[in-house]
Design a protein around this motif. Structure first.
Motif, short mmCIF file in Angstrom:
data_model
loop_
_atom_site.label_atom_id
_atom_site.label_comp_id
_atom_site.label_asym_id
_atom_site.label_seq_id
_atom_site.Cartn_x
_atom_site.Cartn_y
_atom_site.Cartn_z
N VAL A 65 -30.95 -9.73 63.00
CA VAL A 65 -32.00 -10.37 63.78
C VAL A 65 -31.43 -11.56 64.54
O VAL A 65 -31.67 -11.73 65.74
CB VAL A 65 -33.18 -10.82 62.87
CG1 VAL A 65 -34.19 -11.65 63.66
CG2 VAL A 65 -33.85 -9.62 62.23
N ALA A 66 -30.64 -12.38 63.85
CA ALA A 66 -30.04 -13.56 64.48
C ALA A 66 -29.15 -13.16 65.65
O ALA A 66 -29.23 -13.74 66.73
CB ALA A 66 -29.24 -14.36 63.45
N ALA A 67 -28.33 -12.14 65.45
CA ALA A 67 -27.43 -11.68 66.52
C ALA A 67 -28.22 -11.15 67.71
O ALA A 67 -27.90 -11.44 68.86
CB ALA A 67 -26.49 -10.61 65.98
N VAL A 71 -29.05 -16.37 68.11
CA VAL A 71 -29.14 -17.63 67.37
C VAL A 71 -28.41 -17.48 66.04
O VAL A 71 -27.99 -16.38 65.67
CB VAL A 71 -30.61 -18.05 67.12
CG1 VAL A 71 -31.36 -18.23 68.43
CG2 VAL A 71 -31.34 -17.05 66.24
N SER A 72 -28.28 -18.59 65.31
CA SER A 72 -27.67 -18.53 63.99
C SER A 72 -28.73 -18.16 62.94
O SER A 72 -29.94 -18.23 63.21
CB SER A 72 -27.07 -19.89 63.63
OG SER A 72 -28.10 -20.85 63.48
N ILE A 73 -28.28 -17.80 61.76
CA ILE A 73 -29.20 -17.51 60.67
C ILE A 73 -29.98 -18.77 60.31
O ILE A 73 -31.18 -18.72 60.04
CB ILE A 73 -28.45 -16.93 59.44
CG1 ILE A 73 -27.85 -15.57 59.81
CG2 ILE A 73 -29.38 -16.79 58.25
CD1 ILE A 73 -26.94 -14.99 58.77
N ARG A 103 -34.45 -23.59 72.06
CA ARG A 103 -33.61 -24.66 71.48
C ARG A 103 -32.44 -24.07 70.69
O ARG A 103 -31.30 -24.51 70.83
CB ARG A 103 -34.43 -25.56 70.56
CG ARG A 103 -35.23 -26.63 71.26
CD ARG A 103 -35.75 -27.68 70.28
NE ARG A 103 -36.41 -27.12 69.10
CZ ARG A 103 -37.69 -26.75 69.03
NH1 ARG A 103 -38.47 -26.88 70.09
NH2 ARG A 103 -38.20 -26.26 67.92
N GLU A 104 -32.73 -23.08 69.87
CA GLU A 104 -31.68 -22.50 69.03
C GLU A 104 -30.64 -21.75 69.86
O GLU A 104 -29.46 -21.78 69.56
CB GLU A 104 -32.28 -21.57 67.97
CG GLU A 104 -33.08 -22.29 66.91
CD GLU A 104 -32.29 -23.35 66.14
OE1 GLU A 104 -31.05 -23.23 66.00
OE2 GLU A 104 -32.91 -24.31 65.67
N ARG A 105 -31.07 -21.10 70.93
CA ARG A 105 -30.12 -20.43 71.82
C ARG A 105 -29.23 -21.46 72.51
O ARG A 105 -28.03 -21.24 72.67
CB ARG A 105 -30.85 -19.59 72.85
CG ARG A 105 -31.37 -18.29 72.30
CD ARG A 105 -32.08 -17.51 73.37
NE ARG A 105 -32.31 -16.14 72.94
CZ ARG A 105 -33.08 -15.29 73.60
NH1 ARG A 105 -33.67 -15.66 74.72
NH2 ARG A 105 -33.24 -14.07 73.16
#
Length: 124
Positions: A65-67, A71-73, A103-105
């Motif tokens: 999902v993260a990939a 984003v990161s886990i 933000r996470e991206r």
């Protein structure tokens, strides 16, 4: 004296991780058995329909999902995503592009840039 080569085996959780699938969504015979290295290689080389379906539609484990979201886990956890998601749910998140995901991206892109800079710096 000739030693017999024994086949290396692994737990279903390890095999599922190597295959990139969510263990609880796999068939019972996969979840309950022991998988040999040869069986794992066969599953990777010629995946059965259940494995192709899981990879295509999910539910997907958090690393996948993260990939898929870029984003990161840890970023998933900060965004409140703690459960496996289907491909449809992932696509809905991408389309909605909530603030936390943006933000996470951005954070992930910064980390990649910094890692590339350090790699370049180290090779000089």
């Amino acid at each position: 004296m000739t030693s017999r080569k024994t086949s290396q085996t692994m737990k279903p959780a390890t095999a599922a991780k190597k295959l990139g699938v969510y263990l609880q969504a796999a068939p019972a015979e996969f979840q309950e058995g022991v998988i040999s290295r040869d069986e794992l290689n066969a599953l990777q080389a010629d995946p059965p329909e259940w494995l192709r379906e899981l990879r295509r539609n999910g539910p997907h484990p958090r690393p996948v999902v993260a990939a898929k979201l870029g984003v990161s886990i840890s970023g998933l956890a900060r965004g409140g995503i703690t459960e496996p998601l289907t491909t449809e749910q992932i696509n809905e998140l991408k389309d909605a592009n909530p603030d936390w995901l943006r933000r996470e991206r951005e954070t992930q892109a910064e980390v990649r840039r910094e890692n590339a800079r350090l790699k370049d710096q180290g090779s000089e």
